[in-house]
Write a protein that holds these residues in place. Structure first.
Motif, PDB file in Angstrom:
ATOM      1  N   PHE A  83     -83.169  -2.531 -24.751  1.00 45.82           N
ATOM      2  CA  PHE A  83     -82.568  -2.698 -23.425  1.00 45.82           C
ATOM      3  C   PHE A  83     -83.620  -3.126 -22.402  1.00 45.82           C
ATOM      4  CE2 PHE A  83     -79.971   0.391 -25.680  1.00 45.82           C
ATOM      5  CZ  PHE A  83     -78.706  -0.157 -25.532  1.00 45.82           C
ATOM      6  N   SER A  84     -83.143  -3.545 -21.247  1.00 42.50           N
ATOM      7  CA  SER A  84     -84.064  -3.891 -20.142  1.00 42.50           C
ATOM      8  C   SER A  84     -83.512  -3.269 -18.876  1.00 42.50           C
ATOM      9  CB  SER A  84     -84.132  -5.396 -19.918  1.00 42.50           C
ATOM     10  OG  SER A  84     -84.459  -6.058 -21.056  1.00 42.50           O
ATOM     11  N   CYS A  85     -83.541  -1.969 -18.783  1.00 38.63           N
ATOM     12  CA  CYS A  85     -82.980  -1.321 -17.599  1.00 38.63           C
ATOM     13  C   CYS A  85     -83.779  -1.743 -16.366  1.00 38.63           C
ATOM     14  CB  CYS A  85     -82.981   0.193 -17.762  1.00 38.63           C
ATOM     15  SG  CYS A  85     -81.968   0.702 -19.151  1.00 38.63           S
ATOM     16  N   SER A 112     -90.482  -0.454 -19.742  1.00 36.03           N
ATOM     17  CA  SER A 112     -90.718  -0.500 -21.186  1.00 36.03           C
ATOM     18  C   SER A 112     -91.070  -1.912 -21.663  1.00 36.03           C
ATOM     19  CB  SER A 112     -89.489   0.023 -21.935  1.00 36.03           C
ATOM     20  OG  SER A 112     -89.692  -0.100 -23.316  1.00 36.03           O
ATOM     21  N   LYS A 142     -77.256   0.940 -20.753  1.00 33.49           N
ATOM     22  CA  LYS A 142     -77.871   1.587 -21.923  1.00 33.49           C
ATOM     23  C   LYS A 142     -76.962   2.645 -22.538  1.00 33.49           C
ATOM     24  CE  LYS A 142     -80.432   5.368 -19.772  1.00 33.49           C
ATOM     25  NZ  LYS A 142     -81.709   5.987 -19.501  1.00 33.49           N
ATOM     26  N   CYS A 159     -88.079  -1.304 -26.646  1.00 37.63           N
ATOM     27  CA  CYS A 159     -86.686  -0.881 -26.489  1.00 37.63           C
ATOM     28  C   CYS A 159     -85.804  -2.124 -26.462  1.00 37.63           C
ATOM     29  CB  CYS A 159     -86.567  -0.115 -25.172  1.00 37.63           C
ATOM     30  SG  CYS A 159     -84.884   0.390 -24.796  1.00 37.63           S
ATOM     31  N   CYS A 201     -86.944   0.323 -15.362  1.00 34.53           N
ATOM     32  CA  CYS A 201     -87.848   0.781 -16.420  1.00 34.53           C
ATOM     33  C   CYS A 201     -88.894  -0.278 -16.772  1.00 34.53           C
ATOM     34  CB  CYS A 201     -87.010   1.107 -17.655  1.00 34.53           C
ATOM     35  SG  CYS A 201     -87.992   1.584 -19.075  1.00 34.53           S
ATOM     36  N   HIS A 255     -81.152   7.663 -26.789  1.00 36.98           N
ATOM     37  CA  HIS A 255     -79.961   6.859 -26.490  1.00 36.98           C
ATOM     38  C   HIS A 255     -78.730   7.534 -27.084  1.00 36.98           C
ATOM     39  CE1 HIS A 255     -83.043   3.655 -26.071  1.00 36.98           C
ATOM     40  NE2 HIS A 255     -82.224   3.244 -25.137  1.00 36.98           N
TER      41      HIS A 255
HETATM   42  S1  SF4 Z   1     -84.669   3.222 -19.535  1.00 41.23           S
HETATM   43 FE1  SF4 Z   1     -84.621   3.647 -21.715  1.00 41.23          FE
HETATM   44  S2  SF4 Z   1     -82.997   2.296 -22.444  1.00 41.23           S
HETATM   45 FE2  SF4 Z   1     -83.622   1.491 -20.499  1.00 41.23          FE
HETATM   46  S3  SF4 Z   1     -85.188  -0.016 -20.965  1.00 41.23           S
HETATM   47 FE3  SF4 Z   1     -86.213   1.908 -20.525  1.00 41.23          FE
HETATM   48  S4  SF4 Z   1     -86.536   2.821 -22.503  1.00 41.23           S
HETATM   49 FE4  SF4 Z   1     -84.962   1.261 -22.743  1.00 41.23          FE
END
Ligand code: SF4
Length: 427
Positions: free
Chosen positions: A202-204, A209, A315, A200, A207, A277
């Motif tokens: 982004f780096s929420c 990911s 995001k 992804c 999260c 998204h």
């Molecule tokens: S919450 Fe969604 S947008 Fe944010 S880092 Fe994780 S996968 Fe990416």
């Protein structure tokens, strides 16, 4: 002679679980790459479409309830006023497979949520009791996020994230080429899973990911089409995308894929259990998705608070969600299947404005699905939760438990009631 390898997706121990297109995709992909080197047997405890599961009813999109048994709560979750359950097929069916279909040369175990490790403990206990010292390998999310804890469960090898090279080395084989997932391990399949991308942009802050997938990349289109065609050949009608950022750079992934689907008159139902998204959901992309067969649209919209959005990774913004909903409706998506995921129990709940956020999503005509916050180790928000809980015990990452510990059960119940009422008013 080829080695005989057992692939296992463990049962789930939790307060709640539902088959929301849940498949052990990582394990099946590894299995697919091993088919030329090994004879594989799959045992998926969460397979509902087998003869030992009574009443395997599914909804019209292939989702359904898992078989379950109520159990005593583990001591670290005794304060949570909910029933503790084991979900999945009975242990004795697995024991019979171990006795009658063995001996096996190795067992590969899929791990997922960190707080589901009791299911792995059960699986390893059974394997050790019946198959003795057969080598056990585990990989997946829990193995990646809690490697030290995972190492204590008795497996011979714990593989983190994408380090599949360690697996091929361990088997003593060169890295196998990409291959379709091992779907043929199932007798019957109601739904399948696909990804077009990995990671992804982004780096929420809440999260994992990035920890699990690294930076964003697209998969080769020909591999995705090969995987799709394999599922179609197996008669699968419902396909869930497990991408974290399916809509990012759509000209490189989703649009060419849908071009193929539309050109070849493929009619399956696509679903998006991992949040979409809203920022990238343009009018054109909405048209492509609806024409290509997307039926359900789950959009990540955790909060309407700009401050919360900024603090956690930016995001999506509120105007972008409103635009995405409008584009989906104009493209002909069923409004009942446009859903907002909204997080509940986040450590920054004081600035999240959860109730106002729910009202806003409802005002847009979206259904709401409250996503209980799970503190994930290694993420900024998860690591902050050491203030409230002992993060070294993965059971404390449980998503039902954390919001109750943060807000109290009455407040959580009130939010859930409000959510039910809002959804009921949509019909
Ligand atoms: S919450 Fe969604 S947008 Fe944010 S880092 Fe994780 S996968 Fe990416």
């Amino acid at each position: 002679m080829k080695p005989r390898i057992l692939l296992v997706n463990p049962p789930i121990y939790d307060f709640a679980a539902y088959d929301f297109w849940l498949k052990p995709y990582g394990l099946l992909r590894v299995g697919g790459r091993l088919t030329r080197h090994a004879e594989l047997v799959l045992f998926d405890f969460m397979d509902r479409l087998v003869s030992d599961v009574p009443d395997p009813r599914s909804d019209s999109y292939g989702r359904g309830r898992f078989p379950e048994q109520r159990l005593a709560k583990p001591s670290s979750l005794r304060d949570i006023p909910r029933y503790w359950r084991r979900f999945g097929r009975n242990r004795d069916v697995f024991q019979t497979v171990l006795r009658e279909q063995g001996p096996f040369d190795a067992v590969l175990i899929q791990t997922t949520l960190t707080y589901w490790y009791p299911g792995i403990v059960e699986v390893i206990e059974n394997i050790r009791a019946i198959c003795g010292s057969v080598p056990i390998v585990m990989g997946g999310v829990y193995a990646t996020l809690c490697p030290d804890h995972a190492a204590g469960l008795g497996a011979d090898l714990v593989i983190q994230a994408n380090r599949t090279a360690a697996l091929w080395d361990w088997f003593g084989i060169p890295e196998p080429p990409p291959a379709p997932p091992f779907w043929q391990g199932y007798d019957r399949l109601g739904c399948g899973v696909i990804t077009l991308t990995k990671g992804c942009p982004f780096s929420c802050s809440y999260c994992a990911s990035e920890l699990l997938c690294g930076s964003f990349k697209t998969r080769p289109l020909e591999d995705c089409i090969r995987d799709l065609n394999q599922m179609i050949a197996l008669g699968i009608q419902d396909i869930a995308f497990y991408d974290d950022a399916l809509l990012y750079k759509p000209e490189q992934a989703l649009i060419p894929f849908l071009h193929y689907v539309i050109d070849h008159k493929i009619h399956v139902r696509f679903h998006t259990p991992n949040a979409l998204h809203g920022r990238f959901l343009s009018a054109e992309l909405a048209q492509w998705m609806v024409r290509g067969g997307f039926k359900t649209f789950y959009l990540g919209y955790e909060s309407r608070s700009e401050q919360w959005q900024q603090v956690t990774g930016d995001k999506v913004r509120t105007d972008e969600i409103a635009g995405a909903v409008e584009h989906l409706r104009s493209a002909g998506a069923d409004p009942h299947n446009i859903v907002a995921y909204q997080i509940i129990g986040h450590p920054d709940s004081d600035i999240q404005q959860i109730e106002a956020s729910m009202h806003f999503a409802h005002h847009l005509g979206m259904r709401i699905m409250l996503a209980d916050f799970s503190p994930i180790p290694g993420t900024p928000d998860g690591d902050r939760c050491n203030t409230w809980i002992d993060m070294s015990e993965p059971l404390n990452h449980n998503k039902t438990a954390f919001p109750i510990r943060l807000f109290g059960a009455d407040t959580v119940n009130r939010f859930k009631d409000l959510c039910r009422k809002m959804n009921a008013s949509i019909g």
